[in-house]
Design an enzyme around this catalytic site. Structure first.
Site, PDB file in Angstrom:
ATOM      1  N   LYS B   9       0.769  -1.194   0.094  1.00  0.00           N
ATOM      2  CA  LYS B   9      -0.028   0.025   0.122  1.00  0.00           C
ATOM      3  C   LYS B   9       0.724   1.328  -0.006  1.00  0.00           C
ATOM      4  O   LYS B   9       2.142   1.334   0.338  1.00  0.00           O
ATOM      5  CB  LYS B   9      -0.708   0.010   1.065  1.00  0.00           C
ATOM      6  CG  LYS B   9      -1.967   1.239   1.526  1.00  0.00           C
ATOM      7  CD  LYS B   9      -2.584   1.040   2.718  1.00  0.00           C
ATOM      8  CE  LYS B   9      -3.116   2.242   3.274  1.00  0.00           C
ATOM      9  NZ  LYS B   9      -2.415   3.142   3.805  1.00  0.00           N
ATOM     10  N   LYS B  14       7.614   1.417   1.944  1.00  0.00           N
ATOM     11  CA  LYS B  14       8.383   0.478   1.112  1.00  0.00           C
ATOM     12  C   LYS B  14       9.758   1.021   0.739  1.00  0.00           C
ATOM     13  O   LYS B  14      10.645   0.221   0.424  1.00  0.00           O
ATOM     14  CB  LYS B  14       7.623   0.272  -0.266  1.00  0.00           C
ATOM     15  CG  LYS B  14       6.289  -0.391  -0.254  1.00  0.00           C
ATOM     16  CD  LYS B  14       5.650  -0.662  -1.774  1.00  0.00           C
ATOM     17  CE  LYS B  14       5.324   0.698  -2.196  1.00  0.00           C
ATOM     18  NZ  LYS B  14       4.201   1.286  -1.600  1.00  0.00           N
ATOM     19  N   LYS B  40       7.048   9.618  -8.219  1.00  0.00           N
ATOM     20  CA  LYS B  40       7.316  10.772  -7.235  1.00  0.00           C
ATOM     21  C   LYS B  40       8.722  10.495  -6.864  1.00  0.00           C
ATOM     22  O   LYS B  40       9.539  11.473  -6.208  1.00  0.00           O
ATOM     23  CB  LYS B  40       6.482  10.796  -6.131  1.00  0.00           C
ATOM     24  CG  LYS B  40       6.441   9.567  -4.892  1.00  0.00           C
ATOM     25  CD  LYS B  40       5.452   9.879  -3.831  1.00  0.00           C
ATOM     26  CE  LYS B  40       5.708   8.472  -2.971  1.00  0.00           C
ATOM     27  NZ  LYS B  40       5.446   7.483  -3.307  1.00  0.00           N
ATOM     28  N   ASP B 125       0.367   0.378  -5.418  1.00  0.00           N
ATOM     29  CA  ASP B 125      -0.397  -0.936  -5.383  1.00  0.00           C
ATOM     30  C   ASP B 125      -0.455  -1.007  -7.110  1.00  0.00           C
ATOM     31  O   ASP B 125       0.122  -0.445  -7.756  1.00  0.00           O
ATOM     32  CB  ASP B 125      -1.726  -0.634  -5.053  1.00  0.00           C
ATOM     33  CG  ASP B 125      -2.642  -1.962  -4.731  1.00  0.00           C
ATOM     34  OD1 ASP B 125      -2.178  -2.743  -4.993  1.00  0.00           O
ATOM     35  OD2 ASP B 125      -3.675  -1.671  -4.391  1.00  0.00           O
TER      36      ASP B 125
END
Lengths: 342, 271
Positions: B9, B14, B40, B125
């Site tokens: 998510k 991450k 990003k 995702d």
């Protein structure tokens, strides 16, 4: 397999409208290939009609980088270039699958000031529809804004299938019938029209739709300008008479003389083909739409031919030739089929 | 060459996890390449002293595909970790998924996809085929799901299982689920819950990363925890996780849960 008319994408359907407008340039927002294929199609068609005009199609030529970063800048740049060239009175903007899929805000880009009118037409290649949808959406997008123009006793021809091979013959027959009752054509929406011609659309007192598939456009024009419509070009003997009577009713005209004249003309044609009396014929199973088959049966009956399963197979032309003139064409075809017998 | 990917998510951590794993693996003497697959472009920031390195897509936009060399897109960061950012469009325009596909084609052409370990850090995702591309084309052979004990985080992890299950059913598919990493949110019973989730989808919990303020401190100092506070307990946890990933041979085709089953599971573990 679908014919290109039935199975093409919204882009080709919309192009069949926008490329007919004199002075209009169509910008295809997408990769060059979409424009290339369509340009080839329309060019080949024009060449086949001995019409030297090249379709006025420009591609935004989207590259992979435009697809990733968005193609709005390319679209704006292309419209500006087209407008700056100074030889167009209208820019129509069509979307392809690719620009539709990445969600470019085409309406906003078209809303900028370019010095010429820019009309976005909601197409997106195969996304959201086929050829017919593109055709209808283009017409709806090109409906001029309602103005105070006074209605005259005249008729608009709406939704002609511009890619049809016999389109001018169909139009010629319909305008002959109209002149028989003293009604001129106000504008063709759109076939060989100009922007100025399209702007006259609200002045027509009746809209004659090419066929019932254009009813959505007829309904829209009725709601917009209060113009009633006739839902199809006339097919077959009684269809042609009904067409004249319906127009007479809508326009409050006495059409009895014209009807009598047309009936006499039809009689002459059937007399001309009297040698076909007693011929046993049948129609091909898959050929023709219901309306065409109805007209075929009526023509066969009036010509004294017998429809029988063991009869000679005769063609049901598609598109079906319209009006009284169409009857002669159909009988000529059938005569050829009957004479082909060994 | 070991090729791992971290999916999970958005905002679950991450990039922090990926950067610390990459740093820890590099400190073991391995040649490590980390690729951020997110417009990003903040995946590798902590490995390059907080810089936002030029992205593959920016360079493609400026110079075109042909005008790019390997040196233009691969930047060396802490402990020699090689860093690449895919980049992508501004929010609200274009197609970032197509950008990921284009990036991999560029990297492949440049021969840049080589190292002892390649770490793919993929956007939140699997929202479209573009973001599934590292899995689908066999670049990411081992997928780690990063999740917390929060329902939406488990939901995203479960969705990614669906993508893995779908892709691994194909004959060409080499992508497998290697394990679940819990990046804690301090939900009570979190380790047990995520452990049970991992078991039910047919996998295992390979690491539990507790919440620790040192992560934020390291971030404010533009460093990974492994670099900023190597003696800290958190750095040891990242190093331990990196070692487990390196040794992990587990490769599962996951069995995603139904929504109801997922909710019931989360409910059972909520005190």
């Amino acid at each position: 397999m679908n014919s290109p008319l039935e199975g093409g994408c919204t882009l080709t359907g919309a192009l069949s409208v926008t490329t007919e407008i004199e002075g209009a340039v169509t910008v295809i927002h997408g990769p060059a290939g979409c424009a290339h294929h369509n340009f080839s199609l329309f060019h080949a068609l024009c060449a086949g009609r001995d019409d030297p005009v090249l379709p006025a199609i420009v591609s935004t030529d989207l590259s992979e980088s435009d697809i990733i970063f968005g193609g709005e800048e390319s679209l704006e740049r292309t419209i500006r270039e087209v407008a700056a060239a100074g030889n167009c009175s209208l820019v129509c903007v069509l979307q392809t699958c690719v620009s539709g899929a990445i969600g470019d805000d085409v309406d906003s880009v078209c809303g900028e000031d370019y010095g010429v009118p820019v009309v976005p037409i909601p197409t997106a290649g195969f996304l959201g529809g086929g050829f017919h949808d593109g055709h209808v959406r283009a017409l709806l997008s090109l409906v001029p804004p309602a103005r105070g123009g006074k209605k005259t006793i005249s008729a608009n021809i709406v939704g002609e299938k511009t890619l049809e091979f016999e389109r001018e013959a169909h139009y010629g027959e319909v305008s002959r019938l109209l002149s028989a009752i003293g009604v001129p054509v106000c504008t063709r929406f759109v076939c060989r029209s100009s922007v100025e011609g399209i702007s006259r659309l609200p002045q027509g007192a009746v809209n004659i739709l090419r066929d019932p598939s254009m009813v959505a456009v007829g309904e829209h024009l009725e709601a917009e300008f209060g113009t009633p419509y006739v839902s199809s070009f006339p097919l077959g003997p009684s269809g042609t008479i009904c067409f004249l009577e319906e127009l007479g009713e809508i326009l409050s005209l006495d059409v009895s003389t014209a009807v009598a004249g047309e009936e006499a003309r039809q009689e002459r044609i059937f007399w001309e083909f009297r040698h076909l009396r007693g011929e046993r014929i049948r129609f091909g199973e898959a050929s023709g739409h219901a309306d065409s088959l109805g007209a075929c049966r009526e023509i066969a009956e009036a010509a004294g031919m017998a429809i029988h399963p063991s009869g000679r197979q005769v063609p049901v032309p598609d598109p079906f030739p319209v009006g009284t003139g169409g009857i002669r064409k159909v009988l000529s075809l059938w005569r050829r089929a009957c004479r082909a017998r060994v | 060459m070991k090729q791992i990917a971290l999916y999970g998510k958005g905002g679950i951590g991450k990039s922090t996890t990926a950067a610390n794993i990459s740093a820890a693996l590099a400190l073991r003497g391995l040649d490590v390449l980390q690729i951020g697959c997110d417009p990003k472009r903040d995946s590798t920031r902590m490995l390059v002293q907080g810089r936002l390195i030029p992205t593959v897509m920016d360079l493609v936009r400026e110079r075109g595909d042909a005008g790019i060399s390997r040196e233009d897109v691969v930047y060396t960061g802490f402990a020699g970790v090689k860093c690449v950012e895919a980049g992508g469009p501004e929010p609200g325009v274009g197609c970032a998924g197509r950008g990921i596909i284009a990036t991999f084609q560029v990297l492949e052409r440049l021969g840049a996809l080589c190292a002892d370990v390649v770490v793919y850090d993929v956007l939140g995702d699997v929202v479209c085929g573009g973001f599934a591309m590292p899995m689908r084309e066999g670049y990411a052979q081992e997928v780690y799901l990063v999740t917390s004990g929060e329902l939406m985080s488990l939901y995203a992890a479960n969705n990614i299982c669906k993508a893995i299950a779908r892709l691994s059913s194909r004959t060409r598919g080499t992508c497998r689920l290697a394990g679940v990493i819990c990046n804690a949110r301090d939900v009570r019973g979190e380790e047990e819950l995520v452990g049970e989730f991992a078991r039910r989808i047919g996998s295992t919990l390979v690491g539990f990363i507790p919440r620790d303020p040192v992560v934020q401190q390291a971030e404010l100092n533009r460093k990974t925890v492994v670099e900023f506070a190597p003696e800290s307990r958190q750095a040891a946890i990242y190093r331990d996780l990196a070692a487990r990933i390196l040794e992990n041979r587990r490769m599962d085709i996951p069995v995603p849960l139904g929504m109801e089953e997922l909710e019931t599971l989360a409910y059972e573990f909520t005190p």
